[in-house]
Design a protein around this motif. Structure first.
Motif, PDB file in Angstrom:
ATOM      1  N   SER A  86       0.848  -1.199   0.000  1.00 50.19           N
ATOM      2  CA  SER A  86       0.000   0.000   0.000  1.00 50.19           C
ATOM      3  C   SER A  86       0.879   1.242   0.000  1.00 50.19           C
ATOM      4  O   SER A  86       2.064   1.202   0.342  1.00 50.19           O
ATOM      5  CB  SER A  86      -0.919   0.010   1.222  1.00 50.19           C
ATOM      6  N   GLN A  87       0.308   2.374  -0.358  1.00 46.80           N
ATOM      7  CA  GLN A  87       1.084   3.606  -0.443  1.00 46.80           C
ATOM      8  C   GLN A  87       1.532   4.128   0.913  1.00 46.80           C
ATOM      9  O   GLN A  87       2.427   4.967   0.998  1.00 46.80           O
ATOM     10  CB  GLN A  87       0.262   4.673  -1.170  1.00 46.80           C
ATOM     11  N   TRP A  88       0.930   3.615   1.990  1.00 49.85           N
ATOM     12  CA  TRP A  88       1.270   4.100   3.334  1.00 49.85           C
ATOM     13  C   TRP A  88       2.192   3.149   4.097  1.00 49.85           C
ATOM     14  O   TRP A  88       2.708   3.512   5.144  1.00 49.85           O
ATOM     15  CB  TRP A  88      -0.014   4.297   4.152  1.00 49.85           C
ATOM     16  N   HIS A  89       2.375   1.946   3.587  1.00 48.11           N
ATOM     17  CA  HIS A  89       3.041   0.898   4.362  1.00 48.11           C
ATOM     18  C   HIS A  89       4.445   1.286   4.813  1.00 48.11           C
ATOM     19  O   HIS A  89       4.785   1.153   5.997  1.00 48.11           O
ATOM     20  CB  HIS A  89       3.097  -0.405   3.558  1.00 48.11           C
ATOM     21  N   ASP A  90       5.280   1.729   3.891  1.00 49.52           N
ATOM     22  CA  ASP A  90       6.679   1.996   4.236  1.00 49.52           C
ATOM     23  C   ASP A  90       6.800   3.081   5.301  1.00 49.52           C
ATOM     24  O   ASP A  90       7.558   2.929   6.273  1.00 49.52           O
ATOM     25  CB  ASP A  90       7.472   2.396   2.986  1.00 49.52           C
TER      26      ASP A  90
END
Length: 301
Positions: A86-90
């Motif tokens: 997902s775009q928020w994971h990192d």
């Protein structure tokens, strides 16, 4: 039969109760504040499903601040990040690792390789040694590889069952008794126990149906789960009650241990309690019951 037990009370000395594990949307500051007063064993400060896309960054900041506040007393604090890819994971992983919760909860972990990647990311972000990894088991592929996932890293210390997603992936119906899910739940339990990690049951969605919640907690405890994940503060009391040893179980455990110790002192090769043969496994189970009760008493005290 030998009356020598395979485990001592010290074997359970690090046991931590996880009877009740409550999800909290970290975008909801009021809920975060209320949680400070709840008698809940663990909190999952959620950045994923319960948080709208435009609130993700604020939720991340709130969760990290809550972990570092020191205001949640008895409760084990974890942060559920957004899923791999997902775009928020990192960014979630970096922030959560720096905050140093008791654990980082990751949804839809499907392989041992993903576990190793997550642990590497935690270490690269400077997560303290106390911060463990909890993997959510939510798909058929995860269930079928449960033992491999559980053994992938010593930093992985718990499975969290995502029963709603698993039910959806199976194409099953939601029915009383959870018959369509029992095979998957059992396989995940087997994988977790083979690796010696904790395993938490999925959520009960109807917050008004206390009898239904109790029934599912009883089923989960009978199956072997350590506790229940919850979605509402009103569910905490029921989970705490069901997943704690009853006074009768504590009394029986003490009797079994006393009978065992008396047999050993007398040099007997057989121990009995209330007419029943006492074997190593019964003594081991009794010691775990007492250790659980003592850990709960210490936590509640």
């Amino acid at each position: 039969m030998s009356v020598q037990s395979q485990a001592s009370p010290a074997a359970y000395g690090s046991f931590r109760p996880r009877r009740s594990v409550l999800y909290l949307p970290s975008s909801n500051e009021r809920a975060l504040e209320k949680a400070k007063t709840l008698p809940v064993d663990a909190l999952i400060l959620d950045l994923e499903d319960a948080v709208a896309p435009d609130a993700k960054e604020a939720a991340r900041e709130n969760a990290c601040a809550a972990v570092q506040s020191g205001e949640y007393g008895r409760s084990e604090l974890t942060i559920r990040v957004n899923g791999i890819g997902s775009q928020w994971h990192d960014a979630d992983m970096v922030a959560a690792s720096a905050a140093g919760p008791d654990a980082i909860v990751v949804p839809k972990v499907n392989s041992a390789d993903e576990v190793r990647q997550l642990v590497a990311a935690m270490e690269a972000a400077g997560a303290p040694e106390k911060t463990k990894l909890w993997a959510m088991i939510e798909t058929p592929v995860a269930v079928l590889h449960a033992e491999e996932i559980a053994r992938a890293s010593e930093r992985l210390t718990a499975f969290v069952m995502g029963t709603n997603d698993l039910n959806k992936e199976l194409g099953a119906e939601l029915v009383p008794g959870r018959q369509p899910l029992l095979t998957g739940l059992s396989l995940a339990l087997l994988g977790a126990r083979a690796a010696g990690i904790a395993v938490l049951d999925g959520v009960w969605m109807d917050v008004k149906d206390v009898d239904g919640l109790r029934g599912e907690c009883v089923q989960g405890r009978q199956m072997g789960f350590d506790g229940k994940t919850l979605i509402h503060p009103g569910q905490v009391e029921t989970a705490n009650e069901v997943f704690a040893p009853s006074p009768e179980q504590v009394q029986e455990a003490r009797g079994i241990i006393a009978a065992f110790e008396e047999a050993v002192a007398q040099g007997k090769g057989v121990a009995t309690y209330q007419g029943k043969l006492v074997e190593n496994l019964h003594v081991d189970t009794a010691r775990k019951v007492l250790a659980t009760a003592e850990a709960i008493d210490a936590l509640d005290g």
